[in-house]
Scaffold this active site. Structure first.
Site, PDB file in Angstrom:
ATOM      1  CG  LEU A  21      -0.582   0.999   4.237  1.00 36.05           C
ATOM      2  CD1 LEU A  21       1.272   0.999   3.736  1.00 36.05           C
ATOM      3  CD2 LEU A  21      -1.099   1.439   4.675  1.00 36.05           C
ATOM      4  CG  ASP A  22      -4.761   5.651   1.082  1.00 41.27           C
ATOM      5  OD1 ASP A  22      -5.159   4.766   0.947  1.00 41.27           O
ATOM      6  OD2 ASP A  22      -5.526   7.179   1.504  1.00 41.27           O
ATOM      7  CD  GLN A  23       0.348   6.170  -6.260  1.00 41.98           C
ATOM      8  OE1 GLN A  23      -0.715   6.258  -6.865  1.00 41.98           O
ATOM      9  NE2 GLN A  23       1.263   6.450  -7.266  1.00 41.98           N
TER      10      GLN A  23
END
Length: 323
Positions: free
Chosen positions: A138-140
């Site tokens: 997942l993106d930051q």
């Protein structure tokens, strides 16, 4: 002394009689070539009725196959106390609710302060010898459900389910504007922007990407949308929603300032952006077949506090009817 994970056990069926052990491992247990090579090199890797045998051995109905994998650790990841919510854990899987702002795995320049550091610390405290193996990322600044496999067999199986499209990944996004139609499919190939390599764009020469969306709620200045991914390109949701004129609220990379034209007031959109300190995207649900039990499992992460507050603010101006 070498220690091992709990064995993967398979009792040979009558219809499997006469098959090579190798064939049963591939067809019934779904063992990949890479994992099979690894098991063959392990002293206790592949056992038939309690004995180590060659994979060219023929099996009989009722035989018991056991696969044992050596326990591993992530020695290159520093244990560090980092809070995170656990949605589910057994001896094969760890399902976490990743908070926004947390990088999943150490990268160049980010060796600490990641989810991996926190998970390794958690396992150390429990006395577990496990390697950190996220099945997906997942993106930051995206929150929500994330699956970590606790051994290579489980990691391989869920990864293959993702390739086959049998893993269902659902997201909740708060977007500017109102998707039209309110439910649909976005099919737009995605690739790097030649002018900004860190940015992705929809381009005819890109990699195929498919996103399903459904507007759950309509507000005066935005919408709440449920999204299902049928491919996993970098920044796919952010790129696709922006491509239909409904960028994510709070997204500074693919947001309203990137749109040449918009059906909504830009000043109002910028004001709504100020309500969020990150893109309004949450991985809300993950479903797949458990590699060991064979059961279909579903894990749900509730909206985090910042998205719940944004929803409340948008609802205060909610239109009475959803188109």
């Amino acid at each position: 002394m070498t220690s091992y994970y709990e064995p993967i056990v398979y009792d040979v069926l009558p219809q499997d009689e006469g098959m090579l052990l190798k064939t049963v491992l591939q067809k019934r247990l779904g063992v990949s070539r890479k994992l099979m090579s690894r098991l063959k090199l392990t002293e206790c890797g592949i056992h038939l009725n309690g004995k180590r045998v060659y994979i060219s051995e023929k099996v009989k109905g009722g035989d018991r196959i056991e696969l044992r994998m050596e326990k591993e650790t992530s020695d290159d990841i520093l244990p560090e106390f980092i809070p995170f919510d656990i949605l589910f854990e057994d001896e094969h899987l760890l399902i976490v609710n990743k908070p926004a702002g947390l990088i999943v795995h150490p990268t160049h320049g980010h060796y600490t302060g990641t989810l991996a550091n926190g998970v390794v610390h958690y396992w150390h405290e429990k006395g577990e010898q496990v390697r950190f193996r996220p099945v997906h990322r997942l993106d930051q600044d995206t929150s929500g459900v994330l699956c970590v496999a606790k051994n290579p067999y489980v990691h391989q199986h869920i990864s293959e389910q993702m390739i086959q499209g049998t893993v269902d990944k659902y997201y909740i996004a708060m977007v500017h504007g109102h998707p039209s139609p309110s439910e649909g499919v976005i099919e737009g190939p995605i690739d790097r922007d030649p002018l900004e390599p860190h940015r992705r764009i929809v381009t005819p020469d890109g990699y195929p990407a498919r996103t399903l969306y459904n507007m759950l709620e309509r507000y005066v200045r935005g919408s709440m949308v449920q999204i299902k991914l049928e491919s996993g390109r970098t920044h796919q949701i952010r790129v696709h929603m922006s491509s239909i004129g409904c960028p994510l609220i709070g997204d500074t990379f693919y947001g309203v300032d990137r749109l040449i034209t918009a059906e909504f007031d830009l000043n109002q959109a910028i004001e709504v952006n100020d309500w969020m300190s990150r893109q309004a995207l949450h991985a809300s649900k993950l479903s797949f077949t458990h590699p060991i039990t064979g059961e279909r499992v579903t894990y749900i992460a509730p909206l985090p506090k910042d998205l719940a507050q944004l929803k409340q603010q948008l609802e205060s101006e909610k239109e009475k009817e959803v188109e």
